[in-house]
Design a protein around this motif. Structure first.
Motif, short mmCIF file in Angstrom:
data_model
loop_
_atom_site.label_atom_id
_atom_site.label_comp_id
_atom_site.label_asym_id
_atom_site.label_seq_id
_atom_site.Cartn_x
_atom_site.Cartn_y
_atom_site.Cartn_z
N ILE A 14 0.99 -1.35 -0.04
CA ILE A 14 -0.14 0.21 -0.03
C ILE A 14 0.86 1.25 -0.03
O ILE A 14 2.08 1.15 0.39
CB ILE A 14 -0.98 0.06 1.28
CG1 ILE A 14 -0.29 0.00 2.50
CG2 ILE A 14 -2.17 -0.80 1.05
CD1 ILE A 14 -1.06 -0.05 3.87
N THR A 15 0.44 2.31 -0.53
CA THR A 15 1.21 3.56 -0.54
C THR A 15 1.56 4.15 0.89
O THR A 15 2.48 4.76 0.90
CB THR A 15 0.18 4.71 -1.24
OG1 THR A 15 -0.40 4.00 -2.39
CG2 THR A 15 1.00 5.79 -1.87
N ASP A 16 0.83 3.84 1.74
CA ASP A 16 1.30 4.12 3.36
C ASP A 16 2.73 3.55 3.53
O ASP A 16 3.13 3.86 4.42
CB ASP A 16 0.27 3.52 4.31
CG ASP A 16 -1.18 4.00 3.93
OD1 ASP A 16 -1.25 4.81 3.10
OD2 ASP A 16 -2.05 3.47 4.70
N PHE A 246 7.87 -1.48 -5.99
CA PHE A 246 7.93 -1.94 -4.44
C PHE A 246 6.15 -2.65 -4.19
O PHE A 246 6.16 -3.47 -3.61
CB PHE A 246 8.19 -0.80 -3.56
CG PHE A 246 8.33 -1.48 -2.16
CD1 PHE A 246 9.07 -2.14 -1.78
CD2 PHE A 246 7.29 -1.12 -1.35
CE1 PHE A 246 9.22 -2.63 -0.46
CE2 PHE A 246 7.40 -1.34 0.34
CZ PHE A 246 8.39 -2.24 0.56
N LEU A 247 5.42 -1.64 -4.82
CA LEU A 247 3.97 -2.03 -4.45
C LEU A 247 3.43 -2.93 -5.75
O LEU A 247 2.30 -3.20 -5.43
CB LEU A 247 3.18 -0.81 -4.25
CG LEU A 247 3.45 0.23 -3.31
CD1 LEU A 247 2.85 1.44 -3.36
CD2 LEU A 247 3.72 -0.66 -1.90
N GLY A 248 4.14 -3.19 -6.77
CA GLY A 248 3.55 -3.97 -7.76
C GLY A 248 2.27 -3.29 -8.66
O GLY A 248 1.42 -4.27 -9.05
N LYS A 256 -0.37 9.35 -9.54
CA LYS A 256 -1.71 10.15 -9.14
C LYS A 256 -2.18 10.41 -7.86
O LYS A 256 -2.63 11.12 -7.14
CB LYS A 256 -2.85 9.69 -10.16
CG LYS A 256 -4.05 9.96 -9.95
CD LYS A 256 -5.43 9.60 -10.66
CE LYS A 256 -6.62 10.32 -10.36
NZ LYS A 256 -7.51 9.46 -11.48
N VAL A 257 -1.88 9.15 -6.77
CA VAL A 257 -2.08 8.82 -5.56
C VAL A 257 -1.12 10.05 -4.87
O VAL A 257 -1.65 10.72 -3.66
CB VAL A 257 -1.86 7.84 -5.08
CG1 VAL A 257 -1.82 7.62 -3.64
CG2 VAL A 257 -2.82 6.63 -5.69
N LEU A 258 -0.05 10.22 -5.23
CA LEU A 258 0.80 11.14 -4.62
C LEU A 258 0.74 12.66 -4.94
O LEU A 258 1.19 13.32 -4.10
CB LEU A 258 2.36 10.84 -4.93
CG LEU A 258 3.14 9.46 -4.73
CD1 LEU A 258 4.40 9.25 -5.05
CD2 LEU A 258 2.85 9.36 -3.16
N THR A 259 0.09 12.73 -5.94
CA THR A 259 -0.19 14.42 -6.37
C THR A 259 -1.40 14.80 -6.61
O THR A 259 -1.55 16.13 -6.70
CB THR A 259 0.83 14.40 -7.58
OG1 THR A 259 0.13 13.64 -8.72
CG2 THR A 259 2.17 14.09 -7.65
N GLU A 260 -2.31 14.20 -6.76
CA GLU A 260 -3.87 14.63 -7.10
C GLU A 260 -4.98 14.30 -5.82
O GLU A 260 -5.52 13.12 -5.94
CB GLU A 260 -4.15 14.10 -8.38
CG GLU A 260 -3.39 14.50 -9.40
CD GLU A 260 -4.06 13.68 -10.78
OE1 GLU A 260 -5.17 13.39 -10.98
OE2 GLU A 260 -3.03 13.79 -11.66
N ARG A 264 -3.60 14.51 -0.40
CA ARG A 264 -4.05 13.01 -0.43
C ARG A 264 -3.29 12.23 0.57
O ARG A 264 -3.94 11.45 1.33
CB ARG A 264 -4.06 12.19 -1.71
CG ARG A 264 -4.72 11.07 -1.79
CD ARG A 264 -4.69 10.34 -3.22
NE ARG A 264 -5.49 11.04 -4.04
CZ ARG A 264 -6.49 10.51 -4.87
NH1 ARG A 264 -6.77 9.46 -4.43
NH2 ARG A 264 -7.00 11.27 -5.72
N ILE A 265 -2.00 12.25 0.43
CA ILE A 265 -1.12 11.64 1.60
C ILE A 265 0.18 12.58 1.39
O ILE A 265 0.61 13.13 0.50
CB ILE A 265 -0.75 10.29 0.85
CG1 ILE A 265 0.19 9.48 1.82
CG2 ILE A 265 0.17 10.34 -0.68
CD1 ILE A 265 0.37 7.92 1.56
N SER A 266 0.72 12.60 2.80
CA SER A 266 2.06 13.15 2.93
C SER A 266 3.00 12.25 3.70
O SER A 266 2.59 11.16 4.43
CB SER A 266 1.97 14.41 3.72
OG SER A 266 1.39 14.22 5.15
#
Length: 312
Positions: A14-16, A246-248, A256-260, A264-266
């Motif tokens: 997961i992105t976390d 790493f996350l496949g 997109k998850v990191l920027t839009e 969204r996530i830091s």
């Protein structure tokens, strides 16, 4: 040959947990060198595997859900929380087949959550409570919405195979929400950063014996993770490429998850905030009743490693 200890750190795809992948790549590419340990990320399929292996001593540490870590600590397992691994980063997705327009439409349907002892469960419970709805299992006569625990990576398939729309949606760490949205099977209802800006979710915990025997190794790992988090925040494009491997997942999906949007996530504010953990613990015990007793967070959280690493 080396006599350096191997730190086995459990994680999910997961992105976390992206900063672990960045540190792992830096070590493999020789961009960083650990003097006091070697790193071995240990991929697990679901939160129950992470929790069980950590409690059994099969892992030296883990990227794990904060309330799950509290529960493991309460059970008598010697662990310490030493770092947040991110802030925000989850999403509530409604299924396109379920006819959901608003939170009230979840009534009588199933919502998928990644684990009972999760901030995801807390946030969704709070959303329902604001609308006068109760969250529970199918065995709970007072439940208006029925929760079902499903591993994050299995949620896209669960939504795709649910032809009758019995599953109203799910709340989960990215990138699985955006993956379902991109497939046309779901639509975003809320980002978790909108429900609780910069909320904690996953944390890094280490077993007490590892900290006691190899504190320099823990300092070293923490320093690298903090730098990795800063690098992802400053350079999301290369971060997404590393994360994809790493996350496949697809690099464009991770980017997109990191920027839009950017909120969204830091990954650059990883210092453990005890007040945030207290907010989770208080709600889960007082409002949800799924934490039976509260722990002493000042004893559970060891901030010396984050302080030394310059985490903010």
């Amino acid at each position: 040959m080396t006599d350096k200890p191997v730190l086995k750190i459990g994680h999910l795809r997961i992105t976390d947990h992206l900063i672990l992948g960045v540190t792992d790549l830096k070590l493999k590419k020789g961009m960083e060198t650990f003097k006091h340990c070697t790193l071995e990320p240990v991929l697990k399929n679901g939160w129950n595997e992470v929790a069980d292996d950590l409690a059994a001593g099969l892992l030296d540490g883990a990227f794990i859900l904060a309330p799950t870590a509290m529960d493991i600590y309460k059970s008598g397992v010697g662990i310490k929380l030493i770092l947040f691994t991110h802030k925000s980063g989850s999403i509530l997705v409604k299924s396109m087949r379920a006819g959901i327009e608003r939170i009230e439409d979840f009534a009588g349907k199933v919502v998928l959550i990644p684990y009972q002892l999760s901030v995801h469960n807390m946030l969704f419970h709070r959303l329902l409570k604001e609308k006068g709805l109760n969250l529970g299992t199918t065995r709970d006569k007072n439940a208006d919405v029925y929760q079902e625990v499903v591993a994050p990576f299995q949620m896209p398939d669960a939504i795709e195979l649910d032809e009758d729309g019995e599953i109203a949606g799910f709340i989960v760490a990215e990138p699985f929400g955006t993956k379902v949205i991109n497939s046309g099977n779901g639509e975003a209802l809320h980002l978790s950063c909108d429900l609780w800006p910069k909320h904690p979710c996953c944390v890094l915990v280490m077993r007490d014996e590892v900290i006691e025997k190899n504190p320099d190794a823990v300092y070293e790992l923490t320093h690298s993770l903090v730098r990795s988090g800063m690098a992802v925040e400053a350079q999301p494009k290369p971060g997404s490429i590393i994360g994809a491997d790493f996350l496949g997942q697809d690099p464009d999906l991770i980017y997109k998850v990191l920027t839009e949007p950017k909120e969204r996530i830091s990954t650059d504010e990883l210092f453990p905030v005890i007040d945030d953990l207290a907010r989770i613990q208080d709600y889960m015990k007082d409002e949800m009743g799924i934490l039976t007793d509260k722990i002493d967070l000042d004893k559970f959280v060891d901030t010396r490693f984050a302080k030394d690493a310059g985490a903010k």
